[in-house]
Design an enzyme around this catalytic site. Structure first.
Site, short mmCIF file in Angstrom:
data_model
loop_
_atom_site.label_atom_id
_atom_site.label_comp_id
_atom_site.label_asym_id
_atom_site.label_seq_id
_atom_site.Cartn_x
_atom_site.Cartn_y
_atom_site.Cartn_z
CG ASN A 105 -1.34 -0.30 -0.56
OD1 ASN A 105 -0.16 -0.11 -0.26
ND2 ASN A 105 -2.26 0.63 -0.37
CD GLU A 106 -1.28 2.15 3.76
OE1 GLU A 106 -0.35 2.79 4.22
OE2 GLU A 106 -2.32 2.67 3.33
CD GLU A 136 -0.42 5.67 -4.27
OE1 GLU A 136 -1.63 5.40 -4.30
OE2 GLU A 136 0.23 5.74 -3.21
CB CYS A 157 -4.68 4.17 -1.94
SG CYS A 157 -4.54 4.00 -0.16
#
Length: 693
Positions: free
Chosen positions: A409-410, A53, A259
């Site tokens: 994502n998440e 990331e 994120c």
């Protein structure tokens, strides 16, 4: 990567009711039985991988080695990274202009109106916390220029080391490391390029461009790029960092996050189509981590996308990892705006969220689904397909053979599930063999997690992405987490995990041995349960020592050097010794794995015939063990041990001491199927024993 709610810990541990290790360490050798004659589940070939990331300057200023920050003046604050010498004393004026730019995609440039030629008529670029350059190495300096009214005759480019205590806005000169004269300027945009060699190694150099003559000059796409890149590629990556990744022999490489995938808003999300093609035409985007944390307020943090999706696929191929891209599901980060894209659009030309000219209108779920389908075509499609042709044009004729893709994502809650279902259905309809990674939220427990897990099992998802950031003791206490997970249905992807020495998201977290050995203990449970767990990756992967937002991280670097943390070496030991099939382990007295802080797992390795036993002794005393290789035949006479141990749980590797704690290799004698070994205090040990059954 995200801001996590606190994880719940075992009540027994918090009350101090778990037995201590001291009494156990003083007892007779503990017998651990490895049932070589009862091989279990196969270990996934992708089991241990990497999570990338762009946090902590992982891309620009890190893995992507461009030294000029904001080279095309396209950031929101167009002069980030640039300053005029002596408060612009040498200029009548300067401004960022869009008057007849190089292209519509790159439509800002710096216009300089020079009052008087000389050292004060100069602009400097600070780089990414300085520019790290090496003596005698070659760097390609290039820029586009266009001469305006007046008699500007050229540009003097100087790579220099600023004087001590002097900032670029005050210091007209510094120690010159390399210099080049660029002449032959014309009234049309033209690219100029020259190779320079610094005369010294400097960690925090800067680039100065001084205008020769009076009048107007336009400058754009200023680049200073090292020739020493991985595989010597023109737009290549930083070789020391790539080598650290390759040395792990990773099974997969997750990208671009995290994120970063979501963005604070949908407009700030990661859009893969903006990251391919001509590097100079890729539009930069503010990094979603730039002002997330007050302890590292970083408003100059932008993504240039010089490391984009093509370079990502190429990197995966270079290091032998399966690519695992994660795509936005139509949701911005739920810890920020939680903005949602509509699930359906009106019928007609705007149904995919684009107007008739192809520009993005308000994105709908169809927009995100189409992006995913197009990415698969870009990675795997033939040369005569729309997106496959773009890959071929970038220099990679063969498909990248992508097999997996992540949807969201998440994310959590009903908003995710109602977007996930049509998204997954559309991907499977066109690419039935594509395996999908599904989100169950940021925490490994709780109501949202339980509901999402149940739903994903109902939908027959292939992988469930579980994340854990917690104190070191959580990892030791949860080494048995997957012992009772079902072996049918979705496999677990332990997509993000790292022990937090202080607290989740704390700037005081350390990459110490207490965290790493606790992760090693937890990973015995991942390995032992290969029938349930198919992939795992530590997160985050990279961090610049002068520009981080989150800690801990697996690999740290400055502008010149890099090192693997103790956590890195734990991950590497698992990856290099993952084996091919799990072997059941019976602990001393048939106790639960982890009792008295003794943890174990074992695998067999078909190519070598070795039995590989991993042992964690989280104790201040040595611990004698006997490993009984039940059913083993043709046991060799010598085994190999790889040991990491420290009496001090706060031990860390650093830039100054990068090898303070690394695995030590030793040989030990083997006599028959009972192997005696003494585990060092606070140790993680990998035993490789030749033992064909």
């Amino acid at each position: 990567m995200t801001i996590k709610p606190a994880l719940r810990f075992s009540a027994l541990a918090l009350l101090g009711l778990l037995p201590g290790p001291a009494a156990y360490a003083q007892s007779a050798p503990a017998t651990i039985t490895v049932q070589v004659n009862k091989p279990g589940d196969a270990v996934s070939k992708n089991m241990y991988g990497l999570f990338f990331e762009d946090i902590n300057f992982a891309a620009d200023g890190g893995l992507y080695p461009e030294l000029v920050k904001n080279k095309s003046f396209e950031t929101d604050d167009h002069l980030i990274g640039w300053k005029a010498i002596r408060g612009a004393a040498g200029f009548e004026s300067y401004l960022v202009s869009s008057d007849r730019p190089i292209s519509n995609a790159n439509n800002h440039f710096l216009r300089l109106n020079v009052r008087k030629a000389g050292p004060d008529a100069a602009f400097v670029n600070e780089g990414f916390r300085g520019m790290g350059v090496k003596e005698g190495a070659e760097y390609t300096l290039s820029f586009f220029a266009r001469r305006g009214p007046g008699n500007v005759s050229g540009v003097t480019a100087t790579l220099e080391e600023p004087g001590r205590g002097q900032g670029p806005e005050t210091a007209a000169t510094g120690k010159s490391l390399a210099q080049a004269q660029i002449t032959g300027l014309t009234n049309e945009w033209k690219k100029y390029s020259v190779v320079i060699k610094p005369s010294a190694t400097v960690a925090k150099a800067r680039l100065k461009l001084a205008v020769e003559g009076n009048g107007s000059l336009d400058i754009d796409v200023v680049s200073l790029f090292p020739k020493d890149t991985y595989m010597n590629r023109e737009n290549g990556l930083r070789p020391d960092l790539v080598q650290l990744l390759k040395d792990m022999k990773p099974g997969f490489l997750r990208f671009p996050g995290g994120c970063i995938v979501e963005g604070r808003t949908l407009a700030q999300r990661y859009q893969w189509k903006e990251t391919i093609g001509d590097v100079a035409s890729r539009r930069p985007l503010v990094n979603r981590w730039n002002t997330e944390f007050l302890h590292k307020f970083t408003p100059d943090y932008y993504q240039s996308f010089g490391l984009g999706f093509f370079e990502y696929f190429q990197l995966s191929e270079d290091i032998g990892a399966e690519p695992l891209p994660i795509l936005n599901v139509g949701m911005a980060c739920q810890f920020n705006s939680a903005e949602l894209a509509p699930i359906s659009a009106a019928k007609g030309p705007n149904a995919a969220g684009h107007d008739a000219a192809g520009h993005e209108d308000e994105p709908t779920l169809e927009t995100f689904i189409q992006d995913a389908l197009d990415l698969i075509e870009f990675a795997n499609g033939p040369a005569n397909s729309t997106w496959g042709a773009k890959r071929v044009a970038m220099g990679h004729a063969a498909p990248f053979n992508m097999k997996m893709i992540g949807i969201g994502n998440e994310q959590w809650g009903p908003q995710y599930l109602e977007r996930y279902e049509p998204f997954a259905k559309a991907v499977k309809a066109k690419y039935p063999n594509m395996q999908i990674v599904s989100s169950v939220g940021p925490s490994p427990d709780g109501e949202n997690f339980d509901k999402a897990t149940l739903k994903m099992r109902e939908l027959k998802a292939e992988f469930i992405d579980e994340h854990y950031y917690a104190k070191p003791e959580w990892f030791r206490q949860n080494a048995d987490r997957y012992d009772k997970y079902p072996r049918t249905g979705p496999k677990i992807f332990a997509g993000e995990y790292a022990a937090q020495s202080v607290a989740i998201g704390s700037p005081d977290n350390k990459n110490n041995w207490d965290c790493a050995i606790s992760e090693a203990a937890f990973m015995t449970g991942l390995e032992r349960n290969a029938g349930a767990v198919a992939m795992a990756s530590y997160a985050p992967m990279l961090a610049h020592v002068d520009a981080w937002q989150w800690t801990p991280n697996m690999i740290w670097f400055d502008n010149l050097t890099s090192y693997g943390t103790v956590n890195y070496y734990v991950q590497k030991l698992y990856a290099l010794n993952k084996g091919t099939r799990v072997l059941p382990v019976v602990m001393p007295g048939k106790a639960k794995n982890g009792t008295d802080n003794l943890f174990a797992s074992a695998v067999t390795d078909a190519p070598t015939g070795d039995v590989i036993v991993k042992l964690v002794n989280y104790s201040t005393s040595p611990r004698a063990v006997k490993v009984n290789l039940a059913g083993a035949k043709n046991v060799g006479k010598n085994g190999k041990a790889f040991v990491m141990a420290s009496d001090d749980l706060n031990t860390m590797n650093t830039i100054q001491e990068p090898q303070k704690l690394t695995p030590k290799e030793e040989t030990f004698s083997v006599s028959g199927s009972n192997v005696s070994y003494t585990l060092a205090p606070n140790s993680f040990t990998v035993l490789r024993i030749p033992a064909k059954r």
